[in-house]
Design a protein around this motif. Sequence first.
Motif, PDB file in Angstrom:
ATOM      1  N   VAL A  19      -2.167 -19.362  45.854  1.00 12.48           N
ATOM      2  CA  VAL A  19      -2.317 -20.796  45.568  1.00 12.48           C
ATOM      3  C   VAL A  19      -1.644 -21.150  44.247  1.00 12.48           C
ATOM      4  CG1 VAL A  19      -4.004 -22.559  44.912  1.00 12.48           C
ATOM      5  CG2 VAL A  19      -4.427 -21.119  46.898  1.00 12.48           C
ATOM      6  N   LYS A  25       1.660 -23.606  43.513  1.00 11.80           N
ATOM      7  CA  LYS A  25       1.593 -24.799  42.656  1.00 11.80           C
ATOM      8  C   LYS A  25       2.577 -24.717  41.492  1.00 11.80           C
ATOM      9  CE  LYS A  25      -3.232 -25.900  43.764  1.00 11.80           C
ATOM     10  NZ  LYS A  25      -2.995 -27.032  44.675  1.00 11.80           N
ATOM     11  N   ASN A  65      -2.272 -23.262  55.139  1.00 10.35           N
ATOM     12  CA  ASN A  65      -1.973 -24.163  54.031  1.00 10.35           C
ATOM     13  C   ASN A  65      -0.534 -23.998  53.536  1.00 10.35           C
ATOM     14  OD1 ASN A  65      -4.656 -25.591  53.136  1.00 10.35           O
ATOM     15  ND2 ASN A  65      -5.218 -23.513  53.734  1.00 10.35           N
ATOM     16  N   SER A  91      -8.067 -23.854  45.066  1.00  9.80           N
ATOM     17  CA  SER A  91      -6.992 -24.831  44.980  1.00  9.80           C
ATOM     18  C   SER A  91      -7.304 -25.855  43.882  1.00  9.80           C
ATOM     19  CB  SER A  91      -6.832 -25.515  46.335  1.00  9.80           C
ATOM     20  OG  SER A  91      -5.716 -26.356  46.307  1.00  9.80           O
TER      21      SER A  91
END
Length: 149
Positions: free
Chosen positions: A20, A24, A59, A138
């Motif tokens: 995650v 990002k 995701n 997240s």
Amino acid sequence: MRILMVCLGNICRSPLAEGVLVEKIKEKGLDWEVDSAGTSSYHIGERPDPRSIETAELNGIDIRGQRARQVRKKDFVAFDLIYAMDRSNYNHLVALAGDSEGVDKVKLILDEGYPGENREVPDPYWNNRFDEVFNLLSHSCEQIIRKYT
Ligand code: 4NP
């Protein structure tokens, strides 16, 4: 920033946390280093748990290239921040850190997303709550990026 994510086995929670945060920082174009490790030796060399791989994939994140490793003393030099998924991981890391400089690098990851709530990432290995884990991580990774950019 150099950030290490740590759980017990390095096959369920910390691989998701690594995946995650990597996703990002890519979106933001940041030049950060991110890795993950386990406090235990149980799963050294293994891929992430298939349920973590699937949750990441749903995701849009590919964590299949990760392999489990155990946290080691030199990680306290190699990384600026070491995020524990739960208090048991936290206590293990503090005991391994050796000096106060190392201890200061160890944080509970959900303190970033949910300050003051003393929350831990539940271990999904037995209870299967991988979606919940993903959402907690997240949100906390968003906050980590906000805090350090
Ligand atoms: P993790 O989950 O610490 O999030 O990777 C676990 C993985 C394996 C075990 C426990 C938790 N185990 O007991 O083997």
